[in-house]
Design an enzyme around this catalytic site. Structure first.
Site, PDB file in Angstrom:
ATOM      1  N   SER A 554       0.848  -1.187   0.000  1.00 47.08           N
ATOM      2  CA  SER A 554       0.000   0.000   0.000  1.00 47.08           C
ATOM      3  C   SER A 554       0.892   1.249   0.000  1.00 47.08           C
ATOM      4  CB  SER A 554      -0.933  -0.059   1.215  1.00 47.08           C
ATOM      5  OG  SER A 554      -2.025   0.789   1.054  1.00 47.08           O
ATOM      6  N   ASP A 641      -9.188  -4.988  -5.508  1.00 45.66           N
ATOM      7  CA  ASP A 641      -8.634  -3.982  -4.594  1.00 45.66           C
ATOM      8  C   ASP A 641      -9.299  -2.649  -4.921  1.00 45.66           C
ATOM      9  OD1 ASP A 641      -7.262  -2.239  -2.996  1.00 45.66           O
ATOM     10  OD2 ASP A 641      -5.277  -3.029  -3.463  1.00 45.66           O
ATOM     11  N   HIS A 680      -7.470  -5.607  -1.144  1.00 48.14           N
ATOM     12  CA  HIS A 680      -6.328  -4.876  -0.588  1.00 48.14           C
ATOM     13  C   HIS A 680      -5.622  -5.689   0.495  1.00 48.14           C
ATOM     14  CE1 HIS A 680      -3.993  -1.250  -0.324  1.00 48.14           C
ATOM     15  NE2 HIS A 680      -4.194  -1.127   0.964  1.00 48.14           N
TER      16      HIS A 680
END
Length: 710
Positions: A554, A641, A680
């Site tokens: 991320s 995601d 994610h």
């Protein structure tokens, strides 16, 4: 190593955007449409070279087998009391999702209350949030499919685990707060949007609303309680005060630790909740964070960073709320960060601090704020806690790099307040006494001392020969504290590795000052801190550049990609998971607009000047020196995601392969793997986790020529 034949990827040289007079070409902008045939073909062509490369890694099978074996240990949450029953989460070891159990007493037989594993064949439906009614008779629970942030809320009667007909949709980033009469619950929903919302769309999330759902009614009848038509980015989460009288509304605009705080006295709503509530704007600016702890009548205790970057506890009397009248209950610590506070047994406060990236746990008197007791803790993290105002006991869970978890129980009715070990888990096959964890402080480029944990086998020679795995994050006020990671311990045990975790700026390790030191105009500090961590490991003989892997996810994916661009000579391998790679466009997709508090926004000329200097997509260049190439790179992302949308990594890899991968001197692979039915990371089924880490460490082993040690 071998040179690669990368797929031919169309470049649209006409895709040019003007940013404050700078013409920026975005030749892979077409990859931003996840549903186009061209994008699907791109993903397929990339996976077609990546998957065989990973599968042919000699150690992948050994790694996966060992991971499956060692990860098969029981995983428990703290027990928590709701109404007259106890609940806890438990995973026997390799279940895809953890299961919620219920007991009539701590010694009583445990029964399954909710098992998400029964909701899909492949474990891709996950529990995302839950809330019990005050009497513990009902539970609302959120379900997310394939890793998406979109949630469907359902309801169950605990007695007999009976599912109710109520279903709430269009839910995302939501609170779940029951009124104490058990009649219904506050939650957040987004307006209907055109097209799909299953986590594969990229449309932006704006105009979140606060609604109240009455149990036993249809969602179409839900009551709108708060909305902000003039402030589309605002998100308002509700919670009930401990006495059930007040609804507290915490309004946030981005990811900064600041919020407005409005409240409604339900006694002033004689007809119940029928529409927009009568909100009193206690705090109506974004100049500090106010986290509700408890209240006695109109005197409310908050954890705040207002004029206290390491946080303190204050009391505000709602009948006399001027800031000059606030009382300090527990002052700010000069160095340690107050992470969270809970009220228990009506007159105690449990305070959790972070001291040099290690947690400490204390008991204070609620009336005076005085310290009553410090609970004994080893070096590590408190990762679980339960105990509310009406409870007379607490549970807390401890973990560290070498300890998977100990749950303690403390009966607060007893004179001596001594915690006892309630549950302790051991992992067969890894003997913690063979390894050591050290914490060092190394200087960054500007002289700031940065903490770093290093885990390795005892007695290794510091001769630069060891493979090393360096992890970092550095953003959004998030602290990276010691945690137990089987996949990394296998790297230490079976690949002769050294594990390092650098607590760089941008995180919350030393409060809001540390966070602000690594955001906006200061973002380069994160990259400098991380590169200096690598240089420290090399200088001290833990590893060498060709043996060093860096990893982040991320915001940490942005970190490692930027470091690869800035210092390709410093690393042998880079694994970037679900990274933010296009810093000029991230704010246009799903919830990206909330991150402008950390990054800034390219619509602003000054911010554009910061972003263009480090944006991974815009800073790829072939190293000038003949003997320097890019490290081996593996980008990982997923089709569902909807936090960091999967256009970032494909655009970045296409750019890398075009500008770097075609060079004769670039022998290290530049690859991407796009997973399906995954998001994610939250709620990822165990089976997928095992596949992903097997890919990662097999890639490292193949690229850095690491042998498996039995």
């Amino acid at each position: 190593m071998l040179s690669f034949q990368y797929p031919d990827v169309y470049r649209d040289e006409t895709a040019v955007q003007d940013y404050h007079g700078h013409k920026i070409c975005d030749p892979y902008a077409w990859l931003e449409d996840p549903d186009s045939e061209q994008t699907k073909a791109f993903v397929e062509a990339q996976n077609k070279i990546t998957v065989p490369f990973l599968e042919q890694c000699p150690i992948r099978g050994l790694y996966k087998e060992r991971m499956t074996e060692l990860y098969d240990y029981p995983k428990y949450s703290c027990n928590f009391k709701k109404g007259k029953r106890y609940f806890y989460f438990y995973n026997t070891g390799l279940q895809n999702q953890r299961v919620l159990y219920v007991q009539d007493s701590l010694e009583g037989e445990a029964r399954v209350c909710l098992d998400p594993n029964t909701l899909s064949d492949d474990g891709t439906v996950a529990l995302r949030g839950y809330a019990f009614s005050e009497d513990g008779e009902y539970v609302a629970y959120g379900l997310s499919a394939s890793g998406s942030d979109w949630v469907t809320i359902k309801f169950m009667k605990v007695d007999g685990a009976k599912e109710l007909a109520d279903v709430l949709e269009r839910v995302k980033f939501s609170c779940m707060a029951w009124t104490h009469d058990g009649k219904g619950m506050f939650y957040n929903a987004y307006p209907q949007q055109d097209g799909k919302s299953d986590g594969t769309e990229t449309s932006t999330n704006l105009h979140q609303k606060l609604c109240y759902h009455v149990l036993g009614t249809d969602q179409s009848e839900d009551i709108l309680c708060a909305e902000f038509p003039d402030e589309p980015k605002w998100m308002g989460g509700a919670e009930l005060s401990d006495d059930g009288r007040y609804v507290l509304l915490s309004i946030r605009e981005g990811c900064d630790p600041v919020n407005r705080l409005w409240y409604c006295d339900l006694h002033q709503e004689p007809n119940g909740i029928t529409g927009i509530l009568k909100w009193v704007k206690l705090i109506d600016n974004f100049e500090g964070e106010y986290d509700y702890v408890t209240n006695e009548g109109t005197v409310f205790t908050f954890k705040t960073n207002r004029h206290s970057p390491n946080y303190r506890l204050i009391n505000i009397d709602f009948t006399d709320p001027e800031e000059s009248r606030w009382k300090v209950l527990v002052p700010e610590h000069e160095k340690d960060v107050l992470e969270w506070v809970a009220c228990v047994r009506s007159n105690f406060l449990v305070l959790c601090y972070l001291h040099d990236v290690k947690n400490t746990l204390q008991l204070h008197d609620m009336a005076t704020g005085a310290l009553l007791k410090t609970f004994p803790l080893e070096v590590g993290s408190v990762v679980g806690y339960s105990g509310q105002k009406k409870d007379t006991e607490i549970f807390y869970q401890f973990t560290s790099f070498l300890s998977p978890g100990i749950i303690y129980h403390c009966d607060l009715t007893k004179e001596e307040l001594e915690p006892r070990v309630f549950r302790e888990v051991t992992v067969k096959g890894i003997d913690a006494s063979d390894y050591q964890t050290v914490q060092i402080f190394y200087p960054s480029k500007d002289g700031t001392k940065i903490p770093m944990f290093i885990v390795h086998k005892k007695g290794i020679k510091l001769d630069g020969s060891h493979p090393a795995f360096l992890y970092g994050y550095g953003g959004f006020n998030i602290s990276i504290t010691p945690n137990y990671s089987v996949c990394r311990l296998i790297f230490v045990r079976h690949m002769g590795g050294v594990l390092a975790v650098a607590n760089i700026r941008g995180g919350g390790e030393y409060g809001e000052t540390w966070h602000k030191g690594g955001i906006l105009a200061n973002k380069q500090n994160c990259f400098d801190d991380f590169q200096c961590a690598a240089e420290y490991l090399i200088k001290e003989g833990y590893t060498s550049p060709k043996r060093l892997t860096i990893n982040g996810g991320s915001n940490g994916g942005l970190l490692v990609a930027t470091c690869a661009n800035q210092r390709p000579d410093l690393f042998g391998c880079v694994i970037a998971q679900v990274g933010v790679m296009d810093m000029l466009k991230f704010h246009k997709y799903t919830i990206g607009h909330a991150w402008t508090t950390d990054y800034g926004c390219s619509d602003n000329k000054q911010h554009f000047e910061w972003l263009i200097k480090y944006s991974p997509l815009h800073n790829v260049k072939l190293p000038e020196a003949d003997d320097i190439q890019y490290p081996s790179m593996l980008l990982l992302t997923a089709d569902h995601d909807d936090r960091v949308v999967p256009l970032h990594s494909p655009k970045f890899i296409a750019t890398l392969q075009h500008l770097v991968g075609r060079s004769r001197k670039q022998n290290n692979p530049l690859l991407i793997h796009v997973d399906t039915k995954a998001g994610h990371g939250a709620g990822k089924p165990t089976a997928k986790v095992i596949e992903e880490v097997s890919d990662m460490f097999a890639f490292i082993a193949r690229c850095l020529n690491i042998d498996w040690i039995q």
